[in-house]
Design an enzyme around this catalytic site. Structure first.
Site, PDB file in Angstrom:
ATOM      1  N   ASN A 149       0.813  -1.204   0.000  1.00  0.00           N
ATOM      2  CA  ASN A 149       0.000   0.000   0.000  1.00  0.00           C
ATOM      3  C   ASN A 149       0.855   1.266   0.000  1.00  0.00           C
ATOM      4  OD1 ASN A 149      -2.204  -1.655   0.114  1.00  0.00           O
ATOM      5  ND2 ASN A 149      -2.536  -1.428   2.310  1.00  0.00           N
ATOM      6  N   ASN A 200      -0.413  -1.706  -6.931  1.00  0.00           N
ATOM      7  CA  ASN A 200      -0.676  -2.665  -5.853  1.00  0.00           C
ATOM      8  C   ASN A 200      -2.107  -2.510  -5.347  1.00  0.00           C
ATOM      9  OD1 ASN A 200       0.186  -4.406  -3.412  1.00  0.00           O
ATOM     10  ND2 ASN A 200      -0.636  -2.570  -2.438  1.00  0.00           N
ATOM     11  N   GLU A 201      -2.836  -3.602  -5.294  1.00  0.00           N
ATOM     12  CA  GLU A 201      -4.201  -3.626  -4.720  1.00  0.00           C
ATOM     13  C   GLU A 201      -5.020  -2.392  -5.109  1.00  0.00           C
ATOM     14  OE1 GLU A 201      -4.120  -4.640  -0.524  1.00  0.00           O
ATOM     15  OE2 GLU A 201      -3.257  -6.601  -0.950  1.00  0.00           O
ATOM     16  N   GLU A 203       1.829 -11.470  -2.383  1.00  0.00           N
ATOM     17  CA  GLU A 203       1.614 -11.314  -0.930  1.00  0.00           C
ATOM     18  C   GLU A 203       0.841 -12.535  -0.450  1.00  0.00           C
ATOM     19  OE1 GLU A 203       0.140  -7.602   0.664  1.00  0.00           O
ATOM     20  OE2 GLU A 203       1.155  -6.456  -0.912  1.00  0.00           O
TER      21      GLU A 203
END
Ligand code: AHR
Length: 495
Positions: free
Chosen positions: A71, A179-180, A296
């Site tokens: 994050n 990311n995400e 992850e």
């Protein structure tokens, strides 16, 4: 019927990519600052790198490390973290709500990887894997970062790297397209369509700058409509599809250790979505397979160990067995796995913790060490007969999705280049030992590695090590007893 395990070492199912044993270091909690970089500590070298951390991590023979998030990436401007340290800005950090001092950046990460690589017996280097800021970052910044790292010509950012003392390019091959980005916690969260459009454009530009990059698409957990949409749009222009899953089930041991089986289903679904997208987008079968980058994974309960408080989990024996099941999943599904990265490598949800006085190897260290050391080469076929757990699971849907329940003995096996067979067996029961006929190894010299403890709640701290690894030998005769709540690795030469 006597429980039975059969290993068919001649039946190689698929190659285990060495990148399966990757790591991840994020600017989060004490991972970078206080974990790998701690200039005030007497345990650090002249770069400020903790020597004990480097020495410990060398044991794991890590092939690749993802950086700088997570994050954290969504607001990270890489140029804040290069050049003279005294000129680097401190900034509010919006993922974990701290202050980022930028004292550790790209050049320090590369230097740290070089130090880590020095331990490698074959002179292999630990590969960097960088994650681009697709939150507040621009394509210009992303291109500049690639040029800074990999540029060989007489151009601005390549010269900036040289001016900062790094004549040779870093040759960073692996780059993540955000990311995400799907997550509501993300700065600049996007819809799948918006992300897919942007990722495809970024991929095109990045490849024009450096055609050798391996570009990794931001997926969700492999089973979401996000995965479906972004793969449909981007499969022709990316090399891998990233997915993330964390498991945890409070104090329920069997739920905790079976939870990673949800990730096994996610891998199979993601692999199917990838294949479908390749067919529908007309990607030639001669193009290398688009693998899953499971960048992850781990046991993590964010309520127990919140991210904005450093996410320092204290892992139990039960968690170590869950990690062993996680790794069994990767070995069983090796056909689809191009990379996997335990999140994370130091202090933050990590098997390795630092204190002022040294390092603590948590319970989860041991299965990771054994897999990284021995589960290499090819996945081979196994057959297990031991009965199964068919009670409640975490997540609840897993109970219905497991066709025959979860085998009490969760197993994977490999054969390596030298012909050594490794059999990894997790006895997930916290009540029952299993006496098992292991077919085909009578008379062999079998090395035995066992990880267990009297209680599934056992932990390791600075003052006690309740979960370690015991090594022994066995002649392969008669049944083998896999003790309750244990992880065992048996290893022998096939011929
Ligand atoms: O690994 C911790 C965090 O978990 C990462 O920053 C994020 O990508 C995920 O949600």
């Amino acid at each position: 019927e006597t429980p039975l395990i059969e290993v068919d070492a001649a039946k190689r199912l698929s190659k285990i990519d060495p990148m399966t044993y990757g790591g991840f270091t994020e600017h989060m909690g004490r991972c970078i600052y206080g974990g790998i970089y701690d200039p005030q500590s007497p345990l650090s070298d002249s770069n400020g790198f903790r020597k004990d951390v480097v020495e410990a991590l060398r044991e794991l023979d890590i092939p690749v490390i993802r950086y700088p998030g997570g994050n954290f990436c969504a607001t990270y401007h890489w140029q804040d973290g290069i050049g003279p340290r005294e000129k680097r800005p401190s900034r509010p950090e919006l993922a974990w709500l701290g202050t980022e001092t930028n004292q550790f950046g790209t050049d320090e990460f590369m230097a740290w990887l070089s130090v880590l690589s020095e331990g490698s017996p074959e002179g292999k280097r630990v590969e960097p894997y960088l994650c681009l800021n697709m939150g507040t970052g621009t394509l210009d910044e992303a291109l500049a970062w690639v040029e800074y790292c990999n540029g060989t010509r007489d151009t601005y950012y390549a010269n900036l790297r040289r001016a900062n003392g790094h004549a040779e390019p870093y040759r960073v091959k692996y780059w993540a397209l955000g990311n995400e980005v799907w997550g509501p916690w993300q700065i600049e969260q996007m819809t799948a369509d918006d992300y897919a459009k942007k990722a495809a454009q970024w991929a095109k530009a990045l490849r024009l700058l450096d055609p050798d990059l391996v570009l990794i698409l931001c997926g969700q957990d492999g089973t979401a409509s996000w995965d479906h949409t972004v793969l449909q749009a981007c499969v022709p222009v990316v090399d891998m599809h990233s997915i993330h899953v964390y498991t945890a089930a409070g104090t329920s041991h069997v739920k905790n250790v079976t939870a990673p089986l949800a990730a096994e289903r996610a891998i199979r679904i993601a692999a199917s979505l990838i294949e479908l997208a390749r067919i529908e987008r007309g990607v030639s079968v001669s193009r290398p397979p688009t693998k899953i980058c499971f960048d992850e994974w781990n046991v993590w309960d964010p309520e127990r160990a919140p991210g904005d408080k450093g996410a320092e989990e204290q892992y139990t024996l039960s968690d170590a067995l869950a990690v062993a099941v996680w790794l069994n999943v990767f070995v069983r599904q090796s056909r689809y796995i191009g990379m996997a990265n335990i999140a994370q490598t130091v202090n933050v949800i990590s098997p390795l913790m630092t204190t002022q006085n040294g390092v603590v190897r948590q319970s989860t260290w041991w299965p990771l060490l054994l897999f990284s050391r021995y589960m290499r080469g090819w996945t081979v076929a196994t057959h297990v007969r031991a009965g199964a757990y068919d009670g409640e699971t975490q997540p609840a849907w897993l109970q219905g999705a497991l066709e025959d329940g979860a085998s009490w003995l969760d197993v994977s096996a490999s054969v390596d280049e030298q012909g050594y067979v490794s059999l990894a067996v997790v006895n997930i029961s916290d009540k029952e030992d299993f006496e098992v006929e292991v077919k085909g190894i009578a008379g062999k010299d079998v090395s035995v590695y066992t990880i267990t403890a009297p209680q599934v709640t056992a932990t390791n701290t600075e003052s006690k090590e309740e979960v370690g690894m015991v090594e022994g030998m066995w002649n392969g005769e008669g049944p083998y007893k896999f003790p309750k709540h244990s992880f065992t690795m048996l290893r022998w030469k096939a011929q």
